[in-house]
Write an enzyme that holds these catalytic residues in place. Structure first.
Site, PDB file in Angstrom:
ATOM      1  N   THR A 173     -15.467  -5.094   4.429  1.00  0.00           N
ATOM      2  CA  THR A 173     -15.511  -4.974   5.897  1.00  0.00           C
ATOM      3  C   THR A 173     -15.927  -3.568   6.325  1.00  0.00           C
ATOM      4  O   THR A 173     -16.275  -3.347   7.474  1.00  0.00           O
ATOM      5  CB  THR A 173     -14.144  -5.338   6.519  1.00  0.00           C
ATOM      6  OG1 THR A 173     -13.123  -4.780   5.715  1.00  0.00           O
ATOM      7  CG2 THR A 173     -13.966  -6.831   6.601  1.00  0.00           C
ATOM      8  N   ASN A 187     -19.632  -8.504 -20.031  1.00  0.00           N
ATOM      9  CA  ASN A 187     -18.748  -8.363 -21.182  1.00  0.00           C
ATOM     10  C   ASN A 187     -17.527  -7.504 -20.860  1.00  0.00           C
ATOM     11  O   ASN A 187     -16.395  -7.830 -21.231  1.00  0.00           O
ATOM     12  CB  ASN A 187     -19.549  -7.760 -22.350  1.00  0.00           C
ATOM     13  CG  ASN A 187     -18.779  -7.829 -23.636  1.00  0.00           C
ATOM     14  OD1 ASN A 187     -18.366  -8.914 -24.061  1.00  0.00           O
ATOM     15  ND2 ASN A 187     -18.534  -6.673 -24.235  1.00  0.00           N
ATOM     16  N   ARG A 193      -3.049  -8.974  12.773  1.00  0.00           N
ATOM     17  CA  ARG A 193      -2.200  -8.192  13.678  1.00  0.00           C
ATOM     18  C   ARG A 193      -1.490  -9.103  14.662  1.00  0.00           C
ATOM     19  O   ARG A 193      -2.033 -10.111  15.089  1.00  0.00           O
ATOM     20  CB  ARG A 193      -3.045  -7.192  14.488  1.00  0.00           C
ATOM     21  CG  ARG A 193      -3.600  -6.039  13.667  1.00  0.00           C
ATOM     22  CD  ARG A 193      -2.487  -5.135  13.143  1.00  0.00           C
ATOM     23  NE  ARG A 193      -2.995  -4.062  12.314  1.00  0.00           N
ATOM     24  CZ  ARG A 193      -3.200  -4.145  10.995  1.00  0.00           C
ATOM     25  NH1 ARG A 193      -2.943  -5.257  10.347  1.00  0.00           N
ATOM     26  NH2 ARG A 193      -3.647  -3.104  10.327  1.00  0.00           N
ATOM     27  N   ASP A 199       0.841  -1.202   0.000  1.00  0.00           N
ATOM     28  CA  ASP A 199       0.000   0.000   0.000  1.00  0.00           C
ATOM     29  C   ASP A 199       0.873   1.248   0.000  1.00  0.00           C
ATOM     30  O   ASP A 199       1.017   1.924   1.022  1.00  0.00           O
ATOM     31  CB  ASP A 199      -0.967  -0.035   1.198  1.00  0.00           C
ATOM     32  CG  ASP A 199      -2.002  -1.138   1.051  1.00  0.00           C
ATOM     33  OD1 ASP A 199      -2.409  -1.415  -0.097  1.00  0.00           O
ATOM     34  OD2 ASP A 199      -2.402  -1.728   2.064  1.00  0.00           O
ATOM     35  N   ASP A 243      -5.182  -6.559  -6.803  1.00  0.00           N
ATOM     36  CA  ASP A 243      -6.429  -6.356  -6.054  1.00  0.00           C
ATOM     37  C   ASP A 243      -7.203  -5.169  -6.630  1.00  0.00           C
ATOM     38  O   ASP A 243      -7.131  -4.063  -6.098  1.00  0.00           O
ATOM     39  CB  ASP A 243      -6.031  -6.121  -4.581  1.00  0.00           C
ATOM     40  CG  ASP A 243      -7.211  -5.840  -3.667  1.00  0.00           C
ATOM     41  OD1 ASP A 243      -8.345  -6.160  -4.044  1.00  0.00           O
ATOM     42  OD2 ASP A 243      -6.977  -5.309  -2.566  1.00  0.00           O
ATOM     43  N   LEU A 244      -7.903  -5.401  -7.755  1.00  0.00           N
ATOM     44  CA  LEU A 244      -8.631  -4.297  -8.405  1.00  0.00           C
ATOM     45  C   LEU A 244     -10.146  -4.403  -8.198  1.00  0.00           C
ATOM     46  O   LEU A 244     -10.886  -3.522  -8.634  1.00  0.00           O
ATOM     47  CB  LEU A 244      -8.302  -4.248  -9.907  1.00  0.00           C
ATOM     48  CG  LEU A 244      -6.841  -3.985 -10.253  1.00  0.00           C
ATOM     49  CD1 LEU A 244      -6.653  -3.931 -11.769  1.00  0.00           C
ATOM     50  CD2 LEU A 244      -6.337  -2.687  -9.622  1.00  0.00           C
ATOM     51  N   ARG A 272       0.368  -3.038   7.163  1.00  0.00           N
ATOM     52  CA  ARG A 272       1.147  -2.190   8.072  1.00  0.00           C
ATOM     53  C   ARG A 272       2.053  -2.917   9.068  1.00  0.00           C
ATOM     54  O   ARG A 272       3.151  -2.414   9.330  1.00  0.00           O
ATOM     55  CB  ARG A 272       0.196  -1.208   8.777  1.00  0.00           C
ATOM     56  CG  ARG A 272      -0.261  -0.113   7.820  1.00  0.00           C
ATOM     57  CD  ARG A 272      -1.502   0.583   8.275  1.00  0.00           C
ATOM     58  NE  ARG A 272      -2.682  -0.277   8.139  1.00  0.00           N
ATOM     59  CZ  ARG A 272      -3.915   0.110   8.436  1.00  0.00           C
ATOM     60  NH1 ARG A 272      -4.127   1.335   8.881  1.00  0.00           N
ATOM     61  NH2 ARG A 272      -4.925  -0.720   8.275  1.00  0.00           N
ATOM     62  N   ASP A 331     -18.512  -4.816 -13.141  1.00  0.00           N
ATOM     63  CA  ASP A 331     -19.165  -4.076 -14.228  1.00  0.00           C
ATOM     64  C   ASP A 331     -20.031  -5.089 -14.968  1.00  0.00           C
ATOM     65  O   ASP A 331     -20.219  -6.209 -14.473  1.00  0.00           O
ATOM     66  CB  ASP A 331     -18.097  -3.446 -15.147  1.00  0.00           C
ATOM     67  CG  ASP A 331     -18.616  -2.195 -15.866  1.00  0.00           C
ATOM     68  OD1 ASP A 331     -19.770  -2.224 -16.353  1.00  0.00           O
ATOM     69  OD2 ASP A 331     -17.875  -1.210 -15.960  1.00  0.00           O
ATOM     70  N   ILE A 332     -20.525  -4.762 -16.153  1.00  0.00           N
ATOM     71  CA  ILE A 332     -21.326  -5.736 -16.897  1.00  0.00           C
ATOM     72  C   ILE A 332     -20.419  -6.903 -17.323  1.00  0.00           C
ATOM     73  O   ILE A 332     -19.197  -6.730 -17.460  1.00  0.00           O
ATOM     74  CB  ILE A 332     -22.036  -5.102 -18.120  1.00  0.00           C
ATOM     75  CG1 ILE A 332     -21.023  -4.514 -19.102  1.00  0.00           C
ATOM     76  CG2 ILE A 332     -23.041  -4.052 -17.672  1.00  0.00           C
ATOM     77  CD1 ILE A 332     -21.640  -4.100 -20.436  1.00  0.00           C
TER      78      ILE A 332
HETATM   79  O1  C5P Z   1      -2.323  -2.601   6.838  1.00  0.00           O
HETATM   80  P1  C5P Z   1      -3.277  -3.764   6.874  1.00  0.00           P
HETATM   81  O2  C5P Z   1      -2.645  -5.059   7.324  1.00  0.00           O
HETATM   82  O3  C5P Z   1      -4.546  -3.435   7.615  1.00  0.00           O
HETATM   83  O4  C5P Z   1      -3.650  -3.964   5.328  1.00  0.00           O
HETATM   84  C1  C5P Z   1      -4.579  -4.898   4.905  1.00  0.00           C
HETATM   85  C2  C5P Z   1      -4.745  -4.856   3.430  1.00  0.00           C
HETATM   86  O5  C5P Z   1      -5.858  -5.685   3.086  1.00  0.00           O
HETATM   87  C3  C5P Z   1      -5.060  -3.474   2.858  1.00  0.00           C
HETATM   88  O6  C5P Z   1      -4.475  -3.423   1.546  1.00  0.00           O
HETATM   89  C4  C5P Z   1      -6.564  -3.444   2.790  1.00  0.00           C
HETATM   90  O7  C5P Z   1      -7.050  -2.627   1.772  1.00  0.00           O
HETATM   91  C5  C5P Z   1      -6.870  -4.916   2.471  1.00  0.00           C
HETATM   92  N1  C5P Z   1      -8.214  -5.368   2.856  1.00  0.00           N
HETATM   93  C6  C5P Z   1      -8.706  -5.307   4.149  1.00  0.00           C
HETATM   94  N2  C5P Z   1      -9.963  -5.780   4.436  1.00  0.00           N
HETATM   95  C7  C5P Z   1     -10.704  -6.308   3.475  1.00  0.00           C
HETATM   96  C8  C5P Z   1     -10.234  -6.387   2.159  1.00  0.00           C
HETATM   97  C9  C5P Z   1      -8.962  -5.911   1.895  1.00  0.00           C
HETATM   98  O8  C5P Z   1      -8.030  -4.837   5.036  1.00  0.00           O
HETATM   99  N3  C5P Z   1     -11.890  -6.799   3.774  1.00  0.00           N
END
Ligand code: C5P
Length: 233
Positions: free
Chosen positions: A117, A66, A181, A10, A58-59, A211, A63-64
């Site tokens: 989330t 096609n 974490r 990120d 992770d995009l 992080r 969309d539709i």
């Molecule tokens: O820094 P951290 O460990 O919280 O980053 C988690 C990554 O996972 C980020 O890129 C965040 O956008 C992604 N993410 C998330 N929860 C989700 C889907 C994706 O934290 N439900």
């Protein structure tokens, strides 16, 4: 089944992302999201691939059918390892896209997003108009079932949801879980956090960690510690 730690890159520029990767003298799995991809384009993917790393792009396509199928074909030129879709886009969008993706790259992992989330149960009922008698857990499971029916490889979800998803949809349906974490660190903005050890015990296939590694003063050491905990070595 391969289990791994995916490091969320990120960062807002190629320079920062690549400088961070200089900390790693082994091949790892990284996640490139919208921020970095929209800023730097396909070039950043090529640079990361050149260093031998695996990539979850992770995009969150939606969309539709096609358009998403065509976008998927374009993305397959980048030779990434994992891509994802909003399951809310529906079965046709998902099944056409995953079929095209797997035809062009038989090893691609295609994932579905169930409920973000950041979506509360109230938002789910008031804004998305999901029936009042369905709670978040029921909705996540129902969306995951649509993902499986559409031949996705798995879903992105909370590690806390893994046991239910695995028991209903089978062990081979992959679960990729962010919100990780170490107990000793603060939780930033993540609410329902799980340690790498608990993610292993709950059955996650891949954990996504941002992080706790990217903001660490010793990213490689933090990565190794988290990986060891997750793989139970
Ligand atoms: O820094 P951290 O460990 O919280 O980053 C988690 C990554 O996972 C980020 O890129 C965040 O956008 C992604 N993410 C998330 N929860 C989700 C889907 C994706 O934290 N439900």
């Amino acid at each position: 089944m391969a289990k791994d730690v995916i490091v969320a890159l990120d960062f807002d520029s190629k320079e920062k992302a690549l400088a961070f990767l200089d900390n790693f003298n082994e091949e790892i799995y990284v996640k490139v999201g919208m921020e970095l991809f929209y800023k730097e384009g396909p070039e950043i993917i090529k640079e990361i691939k050149k260093r031998g790393h695996k990539i979850f792009l992770d995009l969150k396509l939606h969309d539709i059918p096609n358009t998403v199928e065509s976008a998927t074909k374009s993305l397959m030129n980048l030779d990434v390892d994992m891509i994802n879709y909003h399951i809310a886009g529906g079965e046709e969008m998902l099944s056409r896209s995953t079929k095209s993706a797997k035809e062009l790259n038989k090893n691609i992992i295609t994932l579905g997003i169930t409920m973000l989330t950041s979506t509360s149960e109230e938002m789910m009922h008031e804004d998305i108009l999901i029936k009042d008698n369905l709670n978040i857990e029921d909705t996540v499971l129902s969306y995951a079932k649509t993902g499986k029916k559409s031949n996705l490889s798995g879903v992105v979800c909370s590690a806390l949801e893994v046991p239910k998803i695995k028991s209903e949809l089978g062990e081979e349906f992959l679960t990729v879980t962010p919100g990780i974490r170490l107990q000793s660190l603060n939780n930033d903005d993540q609410k329902r956090v799980v340690t790498p050890i608990d993610a292993r015990k709950l059955g996650s296939d891949y954990i996504v960690v941002g992080r706790p590694i990217t903001k660490s003063e010793t990213p490689f050491e933090s990565y190794c510690e988290i990986k060891k905990m997750f793989l139970g070595e």
